[in-house]
Every structure is written in C-alpha cells, then in structure tokens.
Design an enzyme around this catalytic site. Structure first.
Site, PDB file in Angstrom:
ATOM      1  N   SER A 227       0.835  -1.200   0.000  1.00  0.00           N
ATOM      2  CA  SER A 227       0.000   0.000   0.000  1.00  0.00           C
ATOM      3  C   SER A 227       0.867   1.246   0.000  1.00  0.00           C
ATOM      4  O   SER A 227       2.002   1.224   0.493  1.00  0.00           O
ATOM      5  CB  SER A 227      -0.899   0.019   1.237  1.00  0.00           C
ATOM      6  OG  SER A 227      -0.136   0.322   2.399  1.00  0.00           O
ATOM      7  N   ASP A 228       0.324   2.322  -0.561  1.00  0.00           N
ATOM      8  CA  ASP A 228       0.903   3.614  -0.244  1.00  0.00           C
ATOM      9  C   ASP A 228       0.719   3.811   1.251  1.00  0.00           C
ATOM     10  O   ASP A 228      -0.170   3.203   1.874  1.00  0.00           O
ATOM     11  CB  ASP A 228       0.231   4.722  -1.045  1.00  0.00           C
ATOM     12  CG  ASP A 228       1.112   5.961  -1.178  1.00  0.00           C
ATOM     13  OD1 ASP A 228       2.053   6.117  -0.369  1.00  0.00           O
ATOM     14  OD2 ASP A 228       0.860   6.775  -2.078  1.00  0.00           O
ATOM     15  N   TRP A 229       1.526   4.659   1.846  1.00  0.00           N
ATOM     16  CA  TRP A 229       1.549   4.777   3.298  1.00  0.00           C
ATOM     17  C   TRP A 229       0.212   5.343   3.807  1.00  0.00           C
ATOM     18  O   TRP A 229      -0.113   6.500   3.586  1.00  0.00           O
ATOM     19  CB  TRP A 229       2.722   5.639   3.724  1.00  0.00           C
ATOM     20  CG  TRP A 229       3.969   4.866   4.059  1.00  0.00           C
ATOM     21  CD1 TRP A 229       4.723   5.012   5.191  1.00  0.00           C
ATOM     22  CD2 TRP A 229       4.627   3.843   3.290  1.00  0.00           C
ATOM     23  NE1 TRP A 229       5.793   4.133   5.168  1.00  0.00           N
ATOM     24  CE2 TRP A 229       5.758   3.403   4.018  1.00  0.00           C
ATOM     25  CE3 TRP A 229       4.355   3.229   2.075  1.00  0.00           C
ATOM     26  CZ2 TRP A 229       6.613   2.399   3.568  1.00  0.00           C
ATOM     27  CZ3 TRP A 229       5.212   2.224   1.611  1.00  0.00           C
ATOM     28  CH2 TRP A 229       6.322   1.827   2.353  1.00  0.00           C
ATOM     29  N   GLY A 230      -0.568   4.470   4.453  1.00  0.00           N
ATOM     30  CA  GLY A 230      -1.864   4.871   4.973  1.00  0.00           C
ATOM     31  C   GLY A 230      -3.006   4.713   3.991  1.00  0.00           C
ATOM     32  O   GLY A 230      -4.101   5.232   4.220  1.00  0.00           O
ATOM     33  N   ALA A 231      -2.803   3.958   2.897  1.00  0.00           N
ATOM     34  CA  ALA A 231      -3.843   3.835   1.874  1.00  0.00           C
ATOM     35  C   ALA A 231      -4.893   2.777   2.192  1.00  0.00           C
ATOM     36  O   ALA A 231      -5.952   2.764   1.575  1.00  0.00           O
ATOM     37  CB  ALA A 231      -3.209   3.516   0.517  1.00  0.00           C
TER      38      ALA A 231
END
Length: 749
Positions: A227-231
């Site tokens: 994931s993108d960070w926090g996605a």
C-alpha cells in the site's frame, strides 16, 4: 533468502508479516529466521530516515545524492540516463541499509496543474514505461528492489485520499495502465504500490479487478503488492482484493482484523498464505553486502545526466551558446537559491548543491567576462518593486541578461495541485522589464511542471527549460549556456498557450469526490494533434546547437502486427550532439477513434559533426493496438498504418504507409446485432441482402438507395426487424448460416 514453510507459521505470525512493524520496516520473526525489510522513498534520491519518521518530507533524512527527478529524466528521452540513475541509487541504498526504494512513479500527466507532476515522466505512456523499465532493471540488478507506483490513475493531489477517478476501460488500458503493464512485464519490479484514490468508486487498495484480475492474472505479476503509506481502509477487504503488505506499522489493529477475518471465513487462509509468501520474497533483497557509494563521483554523475535533461525551447538568432562579451548580468533569486527538486515524500537531503551563480561566475571569468548579479525577486516577503528596478538599471548597462525564474517549492509539492499555469506575477513583471532594458535576454526556468510562457515569450531571445535538475543542475546549466554541451532534451509534455486549451480544463480536478476522465484516450499531444489545437511548444520539441537531417525512411511489415522501420540521421552541423529519433504511427484502422498520431518508438543517439547513422526501430504490437471493449481484449486491426518520423508531435518530416494483416478476428453476431452488421457478414450477408431487397422492392426501395428509411433499418437490431416483418425472414435460418465452415466463429443467439 532462506526457505520458510509458510504452513508452519501460526495464523498470528502470518498476519503480523502482512503489516509493517514500523514506519519503514516489515515485521521480523527471529524464531523463524525471518528478517525485516527496510523501505525508503527514492525515485531520484534515497530518503532514508533514522529519526523523525514521516512520508511527507517533514523530517530530515540521511545525506544522499539528489539526481534529476522524473520530470527531467522524461525530458532526456534517454534510456541510458534512467538506467544510470537506477544503478547509482542502488549503490547508495545498499550503503544506507535500504532494501527497497519506493519508485519509480509512472502516472500520466493529465493536467499541467498536477501537483506531483515532477515525480512522473511524461504525458505519454510509452515514454514513461520505457524509461521506468530501464530504471527498475538497473536498480534491481544491483540488489535493491523497486516499488512501481502509484497504481493506478493517481494523477492529481486534490482529494487524493477520497477522489474517485471515473475512467472508461479503454482509456484505463491504453493510457493509465499501459506504462505499469510494460514495467511489470519487462522489468518485474519487486513491489507494486497501490494508490490512495478510488477507481470507478472502489479504493485501489480494495480493488480486486485491479490488483488481482489485471495485475496478477493478466500480466502475470508475482511480486508483492504494497500500500501507499496509509492507503488501506479495511485490512480484510484489501487482503481479499490482492494487497499483500499494508504500510506503515505498527499495525496491531490491522493484524487482529486479519486474524478475525480468517477465523470467521471472510478471508481464506490460503489468501493469507499466498500474501505471506510474496512478502517473504522481498527478503531476497536483504543480506547483501553494503555497497560503497562514492558520493563525489555520484555528484559528478548527477551533473552529467542533468545536462541531458534540459530543453532549449527558443534560441533567436543563436544567442546561445554564450560568446565572449564584456559583461553578463545574472538576475533571479533562483540563481543563488536554486530550485532543483520537488516537495513532499521524495524530498532528498542533498550531499551538495551546485549554485548556478557560482558556476556562471567561474565559467565567465575563463573567457574574460564580468558577471553582475541582482536578485530581482525574493522568495520571502520583500519590496519587489525595488528589487525589479535595481535589476532593470543593471540590465541597461550589460551585454546580455540571464534570468533564473520558476515556481517556488511551496507551489509544487505532494499534497496539493497547482492553482495556476503562470509564473508568479513578480517574476513575470521582472522578465518583461529586464527584457525591455537589456540588449539580449535569456530565461532559465526551474519548475516541476510546465508553465505558461505567453506574457513574456516574445520579449526574450532564448528560453532554457531546466525543469528540476537535481543537485548538479547549476553546473549543467552553465555547461549548456556556454556551449560546452549541446542541449539534447525534448519536451515530455506539451506546453499549451492557455490552460483553457488543455483537454482536462473542464474536468480537472473534479468535484464532489469524483473526477471524470472526460478526455478519454486523447491525453496531451494526442488531443492537440487530433483536434488541431495550436500549442506554444509541442510534445517532443527541443532545439540543439547543431542541425540534424533525417532521410531514407523505409518501413515494412514484419508480421501481421509488427512493423520494422529504418531511417538515416546526419549531423549536418559543426558540433557533436545527441538527437532523439521520434517515430509515430497514424491510423484510422479499426472501429474506434484513434489519435491523429501516437508515439510508437524512439531512441537517442550521439552523432559527431558530419556523422551519418542508420537507425532501426521496431513498432511492436503495443504500439499499434487498441483496447476493444466488445471483446475485452487488445486488437491490432487490419488496415493501413502511416509511419511518421517527426521533429516533434506536430512536425512530421517523413512518412510511409504500411499495410498490416492485423489480427484474425472472429465475427460474432447475434439477433441483437444490428442489420448493418448482418448484411456485412461474409456468409449470411449475401443471402440476407437478397431476401431484404426482395421485400423492400414492393415499396420501390433497395438496401443501397441511401434513403432515410434504409439508414434507419440498418441501424436497428435484427430481432426487431424480424418482428416487424412478421416471419418473412426466419431467425433460425439466419443463425444456421453462421455455422457454415467459412464462418470464423459461431454466433450466439
């Protein structure tokens, strides 16, 4: 990597491996001999943080070389530039203990206002995909994993966490997934990073069609999806969709939710096992001996590569390269406080930075030129009128003025989109005033995305678009201005006259958490060329200090869906320089609207003065196909394809037609198909045509009479005609003819 039997791990252990242990690391299980993997941001420099962890560039990172960002690499049109950056980044990553670098980014520049355009290569998926593949291959050959991002349709920063990119499938396939497909299939990146946004209403992190059906089943991807960070919104839903690793950690809640989802049957344990296996595969990039990064050599490399990225847009009366003169005026705060990278997660703590003013002073002294400097404008609140007046007064007393202008970092960064296409008003006023006072004026630009040139373009003699050149940009610009190197960059995105002229003007950045990709496949130059919309500088434009002549284009079919082409290129000038051979394809083949022309192949070559070289390029299936929504597949239709060698997307130099056999496409008809399709069928068509003409003769009509009634009938579904005719034509008789041996494929009723 030591083999680990996933089935021997407990469910709790497996779930813990699928969420980060910290901000930049995966979970380690020492008892099972499973180590941790370390990530770092790194499209153009290793942003490795030891303290103050964040993904927005708010805290400092370890010193690292800031190479030219993707916006500059795209303008290099050079596979070699992209690869050499990838290899150098790998050496620095290994020296810093980083296993996987988060890059490259291959999202498409839909709009020039995209806040993160500086991290992406181009408005064209072929150019983006080829450069990114070279970068990934070089990086991973040195033992460091890549993370291809942001998957997918993450083309704006406005509402990026919630926006739904509403895109039809043909547009997705041909434009926004194309570069990802090339990199996945040709370079096999260690990870693919999902984006924050939704695609047609479904978050990328939970989009099974995207992460599993397309990425894994169709493209054969076997690496880890992160994931993108926090996605990640809902961890079980993301796991079921095909997302392997949720970052960052610690993720106790996410881990527990996975465990409960497996126990409840909401997520199969086999899905967890497969994800764990892919995450453990990343440990293949750990345990390698640290590289020794020669930061001094890398700074020299950053300088060398930056010089290939700048684009000479205008050069009236060959004012460049600079000749010997008595005085040179340098204007602009960016000359002493250079803008060389973008803001946000890719912001690098550069090891050193070349200051353009210092480089220019040193180089000018070598030929007896005196350099004067005026800031002209300020990056902080100041009396702009006084700064401008001082620069104008100095301009009257100089031979030539060089103005350093561009967008400040606070206007171009991750997290928000640009609000305007123009330069800051104070800089526009400065350029116009200095140009009116100085005998000759050169503008050097520093910006992450294209800017409007309209208010001052005609007032100046030369424009060098540097974009963002990394920490060695000051030396590179100096070498280009003085002619030590001939400019060889070409625009990787169009510079329009007005923002209103852009294909996304009415749809970017969307509204009420939706953005419609209303331009379809007509992105960038595809749109401008198709609708004949004039632009200031087209995609592919760039000047040199020499002249090149292209001749002897020869193109021929190398198969049903491939074209081989050769062209001769001669450097007719007096200096060695690099030239970009651009080959486009123009075709109307197939049932869909095609762009006026599409980049199909390119290469960059070095030619000495007077040297001639034959260049061969292959236009493969990818360059010629379109996505057929009725077949849910790629199609290269039979027909004529015009191969064009062009100076840029607007200026065709040579062209040749080639006939392709294309794909053997089965004809599929049903009683829902319209009459026009039926009468065109090779077997059923003639018999049906005769029968219809017999019926129509009673009203003195004929299928070929082009009457309004006939046109209406041809557009109607066959089952409606059968109903209207009340049994005069038997539907079973029609369908039976589709099974004749000459029919390529049977139809469905």
């Amino acid at each position: 990597m030591k083999y680990v039997d996933v089935t021997m791990l407990t469910l709790e252990e497996k779930a813990s491996l699928l969420t980060g242990a910290g901000f930049w690391t995966t979970t380690a299980i020492p008892a099972q001999n499973i180590g941790s993997v370390t990530f770092a941001d790194g499209p153009h420099g290793v942003r490795h943080q030891k303290q103050g962890m964040d993904h927005l560039g708010l805290y400092n990172s370890e010193p690292a070389t800031c190479f030219p960002p993707a916006v500059a690499v795209g303008s290099s049109w050079s596979v070699e530039v992209a690869a050499r950056i990838g290899a150098a980044l790998a050496r620095e990553a290994r020296a810093l203990g980083v296993d996987v670098l988060l890059g490259p980014g291959v999202n498409i520049k839909r709009s020039p206002l995209g806040g993160r355009n500086f991290e992406y290569y181009s408005e064209d998926p072929l150019l983006s995909g080829v450069l990114a593949s070279a970068y990934v291959n070089a990086l991973q050959e040195q033992g460091v994993g890549a993370s291809l991002k942001h998957f997918a349709a993450n083309d704006q920063e406005t509402e990026r966490m919630v926006i739904s990119a509403d895109v039809d499938e043909r547009t997705l396939r041909e434009i926004h997934l194309s570069a990802f497909e090339r990199v996945v299939t040709e370079a096999k990146p260690a990870t693919v990073m999902c984006s924050y946004n939704k695609i047609n209403g479904v978050h990328a992190s939970e989009n099974k069609w995207l992460l599993t059906d397309v990425l894994r089943t169709e493209w054969g991807y076997t690496g880890a999806v992160i994931s993108d960070w926090g996605a990640v919104r809902t961890r079980p839903a993301a796991a079921a969709a095909g997302l392997d690793l949720a970052m960052p950690g610690p993720g106790e809640y996410a881990t527990q939710s996975l465990i409960e989802a497996v126990k409840s049957g909401a997520v199969e344990e086999a899905t967890i096992d497969a994800a764990v296996g892919r995450v453990l595969g990343l440990t293949a990039f750990t345990g390698t001996d640290p590289a020794t990064a020669d930061l001094g050599a890398h700074h020299d490399l950053a300088r060398e590569l930056a010089a290939e990225c700048a684009v000479l847009l205008k050069n009236k009366d060959m004012v460049l390269p600079l000749k010997a003169q008595s005085s040179l005026l340098v204007v602009g705060e960016f000359a002493q406080t250079p803008r060389y990278q973008g803001g946000g997660s890719s912001h690098v703590n550069a090891t050193q930075v070349d200051i353009p003013l210092q480089q220019l002073v040193g180089r000018a002294r070598a030929n007896g030129t005196t350099v004067h400097y005026c800031p002209g404008f300020s990056l902080e609140p100041a009396d702009e009128d006084s700064l401008r007046e001082a620069a104008v007064a100095a301009a009257r007393a100089t031979d030539i003025a060089v103005i350093f202008a561009g967008n400040p970092e606070e206007e171009e960064s991750e997290g928000f989109d640009r609000r305007r296409l123009d330069l800051p008003p104070a800089q526009v006023q400065l350029i116009k005033a200095v140009a009116a006072a100085a005998p000759r004026t050169i503008v050097v630009l520093a910006n992450g995305g294209v800017v409007s040139l309209e208010e001052w373009h005609d007032d100046v003699d030369a424009i060098l678009e540097g974009f963002l050149l990394g920490q060695g940009g000051g030396k590179a610009i100096t070498d280009l201005l003085f002619g030590d190197i001939s400019p060889s960059g070409r625009l990787a995105e169009t510079i329009p006259y007005r923002l209103k002229d852009t294909p996304t003007f009415l749809s970017f950045p969307g509204e009420q958490e939706h953005v419609r990709y209303s331009e379809g496949v007509m992105v960038g130059y595809r749109y401008y060329e198709t609708v004949d919309q004039p632009v200031r500088y087209p995609f592919g434009h760039g000047l040199s200090y020499t002249n090149f002549e292209v001749s002897d284009l020869r193109a021929e079919a190398a198969g049903p869906d491939t074209i081989s082409a050769t062209v001769t290129v001669t450097n007719t000038g007096e200096v060695a320089a690099k030239h970009v051979v651009q080959m486009y394809v123009s075709t109307a083949a197939g049932p869909v609207q095609r762009p006026e022309r599409t980049l199909a192949a390119f290469t960059k070559i070095l030619l000495q003065a007077g040297e001639t070289r034959s260049v061969q390029l292959t236009l493969d299936r990818r360059a010629l196909r379109y996505w057929d929504i009725t077949r849910s597949d790629w199609v290269v239709p039979a027909g004529n394809y015009t191969i064009q060698v062009a100076e840029n997307a607007s200026e065709v130099l040579l062209q040749q037609d080639v006939q392709l056999d294309g794909d053997e496409l089965p004809v599929t008809l049903s009683l829902q198909s319209d009459v026009a399709e039926w009468v065109s069928h090779p077997v059923a068509g003639p018999a049906l045509r005769d029968r219809l003409n017999q019926i129509m003769a009673a009203n003195s009509q004929h299928l070929d009479d082009d009457s309004d009634g006939t046109k209406m009938m041809l557009s109607m579904p066959m089952n409606q005609i059968l109903s209207i005719l009340g049994g005069a034509i038997d539907g079973d008789w029609l369908l039976s003819m589709l099974n004749e041996p000459s029919q390529p494929a049977a139809a469905t009723a």
